[in-house]
Each structure stands twice: as structure tokens, then as C-alpha cells.
Design a protein around this motif. Structure first.
Motif, PDB file in Angstrom:
ATOM      1  N   TYR A  47     -24.536 -11.703 -16.178  1.00 27.48           N
ATOM      2  CA  TYR A  47     -23.162 -11.396 -15.766  1.00 27.48           C
ATOM      3  C   TYR A  47     -22.985 -11.714 -14.289  1.00 27.48           C
ATOM      4  O   TYR A  47     -21.984 -12.292 -13.875  1.00 27.48           O
ATOM      5  CB  TYR A  47     -22.898  -9.919 -16.041  1.00 27.48           C
ATOM      6  CG  TYR A  47     -21.493  -9.436 -15.725  1.00 27.48           C
ATOM      7  CD1 TYR A  47     -20.535  -9.332 -16.728  1.00 27.48           C
ATOM      8  CD2 TYR A  47     -21.135  -9.045 -14.435  1.00 27.48           C
ATOM      9  CE1 TYR A  47     -19.253  -8.872 -16.450  1.00 27.48           C
ATOM     10  CE2 TYR A  47     -19.865  -8.596 -14.142  1.00 27.48           C
ATOM     11  CZ  TYR A  47     -18.921  -8.506 -15.161  1.00 27.48           C
ATOM     12  OH  TYR A  47     -17.651  -8.051 -14.881  1.00 27.48           O
ATOM     13  N   ARG A  48     -23.994 -11.385 -13.494  1.00 26.15           N
ATOM     14  CA  ARG A  48     -23.954 -11.557 -12.034  1.00 26.15           C
ATOM     15  C   ARG A  48     -23.830 -13.024 -11.632  1.00 26.15           C
ATOM     16  O   ARG A  48     -23.275 -13.332 -10.572  1.00 26.15           O
ATOM     17  CB  ARG A  48     -25.224 -10.953 -11.425  1.00 26.15           C
ATOM     18  CG  ARG A  48     -25.445 -11.214  -9.941  1.00 26.15           C
ATOM     19  CD  ARG A  48     -24.425 -10.492  -9.087  1.00 26.15           C
ATOM     20  NE  ARG A  48     -24.669 -10.701  -7.678  1.00 26.15           N
ATOM     21  CZ  ARG A  48     -24.279 -11.788  -6.992  1.00 26.15           C
ATOM     22  NH1 ARG A  48     -23.656 -12.762  -7.620  1.00 26.15           N
ATOM     23  NH2 ARG A  48     -24.536 -11.899  -5.700  1.00 26.15           N
ATOM     24  N   GLU A  52     -21.219 -17.645 -17.141  1.00 25.20           N
ATOM     25  CA  GLU A  52     -21.337 -17.513 -18.596  1.00 25.20           C
ATOM     26  C   GLU A  52     -20.218 -18.236 -19.344  1.00 25.20           C
ATOM     27  O   GLU A  52     -20.431 -18.744 -20.447  1.00 25.20           O
ATOM     28  CB  GLU A  52     -21.424 -16.038 -18.979  1.00 25.20           C
ATOM     29  CG  GLU A  52     -22.718 -15.410 -18.483  1.00 25.20           C
ATOM     30  CD  GLU A  52     -22.898 -13.956 -18.860  1.00 25.20           C
ATOM     31  OE1 GLU A  52     -24.051 -13.541 -19.115  1.00 25.20           O
ATOM     32  OE2 GLU A  52     -21.884 -13.217 -18.893  1.00 25.20           O
ATOM     33  N   THR A  77     -29.098 -12.608 -21.374  1.00 23.33           N
ATOM     34  CA  THR A  77     -28.158 -12.221 -20.337  1.00 23.33           C
ATOM     35  C   THR A  77     -28.568 -10.859 -19.785  1.00 23.33           C
ATOM     36  O   THR A  77     -29.517 -10.239 -20.295  1.00 23.33           O
ATOM     37  CB  THR A  77     -26.706 -12.213 -20.854  1.00 23.33           C
ATOM     38  OG1 THR A  77     -25.821 -11.978 -19.751  1.00 23.33           O
ATOM     39  CG2 THR A  77     -26.491 -11.135 -21.905  1.00 23.33           C
ATOM     40  N   ILE A  79     -27.363  -7.019 -17.630  1.00 27.79           N
ATOM     41  CA  ILE A  79     -26.371  -6.042 -17.199  1.00 27.79           C
ATOM     42  C   ILE A  79     -26.437  -5.895 -15.683  1.00 27.79           C
ATOM     43  O   ILE A  79     -27.481  -5.565 -15.127  1.00 27.79           O
ATOM     44  CB  ILE A  79     -26.610  -4.674 -17.877  1.00 27.79           C
ATOM     45  CG1 ILE A  79     -26.605  -4.812 -19.403  1.00 27.79           C
ATOM     46  CG2 ILE A  79     -25.582  -3.647 -17.394  1.00 27.79           C
ATOM     47  CD1 ILE A  79     -25.297  -5.296 -19.991  1.00 27.79           C
ATOM     48  N   MET A  80     -25.325  -6.116 -15.017  1.00 27.48           N
ATOM     49  CA  MET A  80     -25.295  -6.090 -13.560  1.00 27.48           C
ATOM     50  C   MET A  80     -25.526  -4.681 -13.006  1.00 27.48           C
ATOM     51  O   MET A  80     -25.175  -3.682 -13.640  1.00 27.48           O
ATOM     52  CB  MET A  80     -23.942  -6.627 -13.083  1.00 27.48           C
ATOM     53  CG  MET A  80     -23.869  -6.939 -11.606  1.00 27.48           C
ATOM     54  SD  MET A  80     -22.314  -7.791 -11.239  1.00 27.48           S
ATOM     55  CE  MET A  80     -22.335  -7.766  -9.460  1.00 27.48           C
ATOM     56  N   HIS A  83     -23.056  -1.852 -13.098  1.00 32.12           N
ATOM     57  CA  HIS A  83     -22.596  -1.418 -14.417  1.00 32.12           C
ATOM     58  C   HIS A  83     -23.660  -0.580 -15.137  1.00 32.12           C
ATOM     59  O   HIS A  83     -23.880  -0.731 -16.341  1.00 32.12           O
ATOM     60  CB  HIS A  83     -22.249  -2.633 -15.282  1.00 32.12           C
ATOM     61  CG  HIS A  83     -21.014  -3.360 -14.853  1.00 32.12           C
ATOM     62  ND1 HIS A  83     -20.941  -4.047 -13.657  1.00 32.12           N
ATOM     63  CD2 HIS A  83     -19.809  -3.500 -15.453  1.00 32.12           C
ATOM     64  CE1 HIS A  83     -19.737  -4.593 -13.548  1.00 32.12           C
ATOM     65  NE2 HIS A  83     -19.030  -4.279 -14.609  1.00 32.12           N
ATOM     66  N   CYS A  92     -19.684  -4.548 -19.670  1.00 35.32           N
ATOM     67  CA  CYS A  92     -20.361  -5.719 -19.113  1.00 35.32           C
ATOM     68  C   CYS A  92     -20.886  -6.613 -20.229  1.00 35.32           C
ATOM     69  O   CYS A  92     -20.718  -7.840 -20.207  1.00 35.32           O
ATOM     70  CB  CYS A  92     -21.508  -5.260 -18.209  1.00 35.32           C
ATOM     71  SG  CYS A  92     -22.419  -6.582 -17.388  1.00 35.32           S
ATOM     72  N   HIS A  93     -21.500  -6.003 -21.233  1.00 36.52           N
ATOM     73  CA  HIS A  93     -22.045  -6.751 -22.367  1.00 36.52           C
ATOM     74  C   HIS A  93     -20.933  -7.456 -23.143  1.00 36.52           C
ATOM     75  O   HIS A  93     -21.055  -8.639 -23.488  1.00 36.52           O
ATOM     76  CB  HIS A  93     -22.817  -5.795 -23.272  1.00 36.52           C
ATOM     77  CG  HIS A  93     -23.384  -6.448 -24.498  1.00 36.52           C
ATOM     78  ND1 HIS A  93     -24.329  -7.433 -24.437  1.00 36.52           N
ATOM     79  CD2 HIS A  93     -23.108  -6.249 -25.818  1.00 36.52           C
ATOM     80  CE1 HIS A  93     -24.643  -7.818 -25.672  1.00 36.52           C
ATOM     81  NE2 HIS A  93     -23.913  -7.120 -26.521  1.00 36.52           N
ATOM     82  N   LYS A  95     -18.029  -8.380 -22.055  1.00 36.09           N
ATOM     83  CA  LYS A  95     -17.491  -9.479 -21.245  1.00 36.09           C
ATOM     84  C   LYS A  95     -18.420 -10.691 -21.310  1.00 36.09           C
ATOM     85  O   LYS A  95     -17.950 -11.841 -21.412  1.00 36.09           O
ATOM     86  CB  LYS A  95     -17.341  -9.022 -19.792  1.00 36.09           C
ATOM     87  CG  LYS A  95     -16.795 -10.085 -18.842  1.00 36.09           C
ATOM     88  CD  LYS A  95     -15.360 -10.466 -19.175  1.00 36.09           C
ATOM     89  CE  LYS A  95     -14.657 -11.220 -18.049  1.00 36.09           C
ATOM     90  NZ  LYS A  95     -15.339 -12.461 -17.635  1.00 36.09           N
ATOM     91  N   SER A  96     -19.720 -10.460 -21.267  1.00 42.61           N
ATOM     92  CA  SER A  96     -20.673 -11.560 -21.372  1.00 42.61           C
ATOM     93  C   SER A  96     -20.533 -12.272 -22.710  1.00 42.61           C
ATOM     94  O   SER A  96     -20.502 -13.510 -22.775  1.00 42.61           O
ATOM     95  CB  SER A  96     -22.106 -11.053 -21.195  1.00 42.61           C
ATOM     96  OG  SER A  96     -22.368 -10.699 -19.856  1.00 42.61           O
ATOM     97  N   ASP A  99     -17.344 -14.402 -22.753  1.00 44.45           N
ATOM     98  CA  ASP A  99     -17.458 -15.620 -21.959  1.00 44.45           C
ATOM     99  C   ASP A  99     -18.404 -16.627 -22.605  1.00 44.45           C
ATOM    100  O   ASP A  99     -18.163 -17.849 -22.554  1.00 44.45           O
ATOM    101  CB  ASP A  99     -17.939 -15.294 -20.546  1.00 44.45           C
ATOM    102  CG  ASP A  99     -16.865 -14.616 -19.708  1.00 44.45           C
ATOM    103  OD1 ASP A  99     -15.701 -14.559 -20.164  1.00 44.45           O
ATOM    104  OD2 ASP A  99     -17.186 -14.134 -18.609  1.00 44.45           O
TER     105      ASP A  99
END
Length: 309
Positions: A47-48, A52, A77, A79-80, A83, A92-93, A95-96, A99
Motif C-alpha cells: 500500500y505504501r 498498486e 502486499t 498493511i501500512m 493502518h 487498507c487491504h 483498497k489494495s 487497486d
């Protein structure tokens, strides 16, 4: 050398992956498309990284053209660190996945065991004291729900891994950490082997493009006399020697490059081996050089102390 390792979930994880840290836009899309053409099937992102959506577009285009199936690709991937709370982790997951254009990730990691709420304009960091076990519980839920096919952690110490292993529910299957010939990570690798946790080495070439202090700039693995000597003897590049060293130790490697020749070179690691003598010579280079120190996180209670490096 096998092209895949078996995670404790039973899933297969390719041993040579395409790292995407600092790659975005056209450079990423072009490089990744070429890597997939060559046969890379592990894509490492986060995510960072902010890339993605670009990765998702490449995958979408290849799948639509009939050149690739989603099940053939292993996507990791992360988790930032902003988050770590349960609800934020799930967001966060999601959104990843959105994307990346996929309904699941093959591996989801907690990117760092320390949390950050905000980076102040004056450079002061506001830490999040949410414990990583809350984040881990959220990952376990994602795993049980099927949107994360395996779960794990990144930049964790042995003590932090022991805490995760002490939690009820599914155990970690994957650890990602900085590892190269100057940072052998023997303690963590041995611990993970005993607990059936696959280990991925990031910065396997010593992060040559990363800015460090003056002493680190002098310690560049790709031009180390020992590595150069071995590379000439085995008729392989210094990068290939460094990657092979880790593969023969049982690591997954995720070298990063936007140069097509180097992308191809980094994938040509089968059908040859380093001798025991060569391996011993490279092991002796271990001197504790760490290129990713995460200095902005110093002061957080979960920031790793020097003795755990």
C-alpha cells in the motif's frame, strides 16, 4: 533449486520475485510487463508504495489478452504502519485489492511492527501505540475470509515473531526482511526454519540506489572484491552471485530493476550453483550493514533495538 516453495498453508510461492519499491507509472508498467513476459510470477508490492493501481493495470491487460491467468501470479502486499488498528487494516487491504483489480492477495504482511499516526511538518513523528497483535487479528480474519491466501509480517524481530506465534488462530506463513551478504540474518532465518515460516529477502543486492551515510556508501555489495572475484570465476554477474547465495540458503528473493537486461539477468538463476567454498567466502562478508534503518521510527516501543539487527 526449486522455482517454488511451499508455504505452511499449502500454497506455492515462487522463489524469484519482482520487487516494485520506488517503481511507479510508465517505468513500473513497462518493467513489470517485461518481467511477466520472461516468466516472473511473484510480484511484491505494498500500500505504501503507491503503485498498486499500475500493477493492477498490467495484470488486467495481460489477463484480457489471454497472456496470463490470475491464479498463475503470486501477489504480496502489505498493511501500512498508519493502518494498524483493526478497521484501518481491513480498509487498507480492501483498497489494495481494489487497486490491484483482484479479489484476493496471495500474501498480506504487516509492513512494520510499529505504528505511526502522523508525520508532522516539523519532522516530528506522532506514533500510534496500537499493538501489532490487533493488526494480526485483523489479518487472521482476512485469511479466514479468503481475501488473503496467506498472512505474515515484515521487519519483525524474533521476539515479535514469538508474540505472533503465541496468538491463537492461523500462524504466520511468511516473513520479509532486509537480507544480503552484508546482513546474513542467521538468527531470524534459523528461527523461521524451525517454525515453518518462509523468508523473503528484500534489498538482496544491498540497495545500491539507496542513499546512506558515508560508511555505507563505501560498502556496496555489487563491487565487493570477494563478490567480483567469485562472479568472474563462475562467469556470472555480481548480482547473480548475490541472489544465488540467498536462494541456496533457502530464501525467496525480490530484486528490483527497471532495466530490461538486469531484469532478465536476475531471473537466470537456475542450472548452476555456488560451491561450498564460495558460500563460505560470502558468509564471511556479514558485517551487520543495514541500509533500511527506519530512523524516523526510533523511539517507538516496537522499534527494533540494535542487538536484534
Amino acid at each position: 533449486m526449486s522455482r517454488c516453495m511451499i508455504l505452511n498453508t499449502g500454497s506455492k510461492m515462487p522463489t524469484i520475485g519482482f520487487g516494485t519499491y520506488l517503481l511507479t507509472g510508465d517505468a513500473l508498467r513497462s518493467s513489470l510487463d517485461y518481467a511477466l513476459f520472461l516468466g516472473y510470477r511473484l510480484i511484491d508490492t505494498a500500500y505504501r508504495y503507491g503503485n498498486e493501481a499500475d500493477i493492477g493495470q498490467v495484470l488486467k491487460d495481460r489477463i484480457k489478452a489471454g497472456k496470463l491467468k490470475r491464479k498463475e501470479v503470486f501477489i504480496t502486499t502489505k498493511i501500512m504502519k498508519t493502518h494498524l488498528k483493526r478497521a484501518a487494516t481491513i480498509h487498507c487491504h480492501q483498497k489494495s485489492l481494489h487497486d490491484l483489480g483482484t479479489s484476493y492477495a496471495d500474501s498480506v504482511l504487516i509492513h512494520n511492527p510499529w505504528g505511526v499516526l502522523d508525520y508532522g511538518s516539523n519532522g516530528n513523528v506522532k506514533f500510534d501505540t496500537t499493538h501489532f497483535t490487533e493488526t494480526w487479528s485483523a489479518l487472521q480474519s482476512l485469511f479466514q475470509g479468503g481475501s488473503a491466501r496467506s498472512i505474515g509480517v515484515s521487519n519483525f524481530t524474533v521476539k515479535q515473531l514469538e508474540t505472533i506465534l503465541g496468538c491463537s488462530g492461523p500462524p504466520p506463513s511468511h516473513l520479509q526482511l532486509e537480507c544480503h551478504a552484508y546482513l546474513a540474518q542467521n538468527k531470524l532465518k534459523n528461527f523461521c526454519d524451525l517454525n515453518k515460516i518462509i523468508v523473503t529477502a528484500f534489498a538482496p543486492l544491498g540497495a545500491p540506489a539507496r542513499q546512506g551515510d558515508s560508511s555505507e556508501k563505501e560498502k556496496r555489495l555489487l563491487s565487493d572484491p570477494c563478490i567480483v572475484q567469485i562472479s568472474k570465476r563462475v562467469k556470472k554477474s555480481p548480482a547473480q552471485v548475490l541472489l544465488k547465495f540467498l536462494l541456496q540458503r533457502g530464501f525467496v528473493v525480490i530484486p528490483k530493476s527497471s532495466n530490461n537486461d538486469r531484469i532478465k539477468e536476475n531471473f537466470e538463476l537456475t542450472n548452476w550453483k555456488l560451491s561450498h567454498k564460495d558460500m563460505d567466502m560470502i558468509f564471511k562478508l556479514d558485517c551487520g550493514v543495514r541500509y533500511f534503518k527506519f530512523n524516523s521510527s526510533k523511539g517507538h516501543p516496537e522499534y527494533f533495538p540494535d542487538e536484534d539487527f
